[in-house]
Design a protein around this motif. Sequence first.
Motif, mmCIF file in Angstrom:
data_model
loop_
_atom_site.group_PDB
_atom_site.id
_atom_site.type_symbol
_atom_site.label_atom_id
_atom_site.label_comp_id
_atom_site.label_asym_id
_atom_site.label_seq_id
_atom_site.Cartn_x
_atom_site.Cartn_y
_atom_site.Cartn_z
ATOM 1 N N LEU A 125 8.941 20.913 -16.530
ATOM 2 C CA LEU A 125 8.164 20.144 -17.626
ATOM 3 C C LEU A 125 7.064 20.945 -18.283
ATOM 4 O O LEU A 125 6.779 20.502 -19.331
ATOM 5 N N ALA B 68 16.430 18.689 -22.902
ATOM 6 C CA ALA B 68 16.822 18.248 -21.610
ATOM 7 C C ALA B 68 18.598 18.681 -21.351
ATOM 8 O O ALA B 68 19.222 17.872 -22.140
ATOM 9 N N ARG C 265 10.786 9.811 -23.608
ATOM 10 C CA ARG C 265 9.873 10.790 -24.733
ATOM 11 C C ARG C 265 10.738 10.927 -26.090
ATOM 12 O O ARG C 265 10.130 11.484 -26.911
ATOM 13 N N THR D 175 12.699 11.091 -17.987
ATOM 14 C CA THR D 175 11.710 11.563 -18.773
ATOM 15 C C THR D 175 12.197 11.856 -20.312
ATOM 16 O O THR D 175 11.170 11.454 -21.205
ATOM 17 N N GLN E 210 7.514 26.875 -12.550
ATOM 18 C CA GLN E 210 6.772 25.778 -13.112
ATOM 19 C C GLN E 210 5.833 26.207 -14.177
ATOM 20 O O GLN E 210 6.239 26.805 -14.936
ATOM 21 N N PRO F 172 13.014 18.930 -13.646
ATOM 22 C CA PRO F 172 11.669 18.796 -13.814
ATOM 23 C C PRO F 172 10.557 19.913 -13.323
ATOM 24 O O PRO F 172 9.425 19.744 -13.925
ATOM 25 N N GLU G 175 7.161 20.850 -22.072
ATOM 26 C CA GLU G 175 6.118 19.990 -22.719
ATOM 27 C C GLU G 175 5.190 21.273 -23.892
ATOM 28 O O GLU G 175 4.638 20.456 -24.938
ATOM 29 N N LEU H 265 14.635 14.196 -14.834
ATOM 30 C CA LEU H 265 14.504 14.959 -16.316
ATOM 31 C C LEU H 265 15.036 14.062 -17.189
ATOM 32 O O LEU H 265 14.414 13.788 -18.073
#
Length: 222
Positions: A188, A199, A213, A209, A154, A185, A192, A206
Motif C-alpha cells: 500500500l 491492484a 479508491r 481497498t 512495505q 496490502p 499510494e 487489497l
Amino acid sequence: MNLTLFDLDGTLLPFDSDHAFGQFLVDHGWADGADWAARNDQFYADYCAGQLDQAAYIDFATSAWRHRPLPEAEAMRERFMAEVVRPGLHDNARSLVRRHQAAGDLVALVTATNEFVTAPIAAAFGIEHLIAVELEREADGRFSGRIQGVPSFQAGKITRVRAWLSGLGHRWEDFAETRCYSDSPNDLPLLEAVSHPVATNPSPALEATALSRGWPVLRLFA
C-alpha cells in the motif's frame, strides 16, 4: 518516459517464490522436514497478515542453503527455476512486462523476496532492474543470514526505489506517470505513492481497498 514498478510474488508469479523455494528445499532434504516447513508456513502467514519480522525470516529462510558451497546452492536454485518457476510463468504476465518495456518505460521488479531467489526470476522476465532484499556477506564472501541496508518491504520499497532512481540520475518527480502493479496490502505505501496504482490479482483486502479508491483491478491468472 514513465516509471513502472512490478511486485513479484502473487503479481507476476501465481505463487510466492520465497515460500516455494523453502518448500522446495524441504522436499529435496536441505531443510528439516515438517518442523521447518511449518515455520516456513507461519512466516508466510505473518507476511500475508502484514506482520512479518523480516530480519527473523531472512535468517530462517537462508539457513537451509547459506552454509553450503555457493555453486551447490546456485545449482539447487537452478533446479527450482526449471521445476517450479519457469513452468509457472504466464504469458499474460510476460506480455504485460514487455508492453511497458516497448512503450519506453523505465521498468523495475521491486520485491520483498531476497536477491538470491529473485535474480534469476527477474532475468526470466527480461527485467534488467531488480530491487530486492539484499543479503549481507561475511568477509570471506559467505552469506551471513542478515539483511544489508533497507529491506524492500512495505514502506522500505519507496526508500529503495528512490535510492535506485538517484543512482540512475533520476528523481521520482521526473516521470510524467508512475505505475505500480501489486497483489498485496504490504505494498500500500508504494501503491499510494504512484500516480497509477493497479491492484493485480489482489488479495481480498487489497481488492476492497482498490474498489473503494477507484483503482483498476487486473487479473493475470484468471
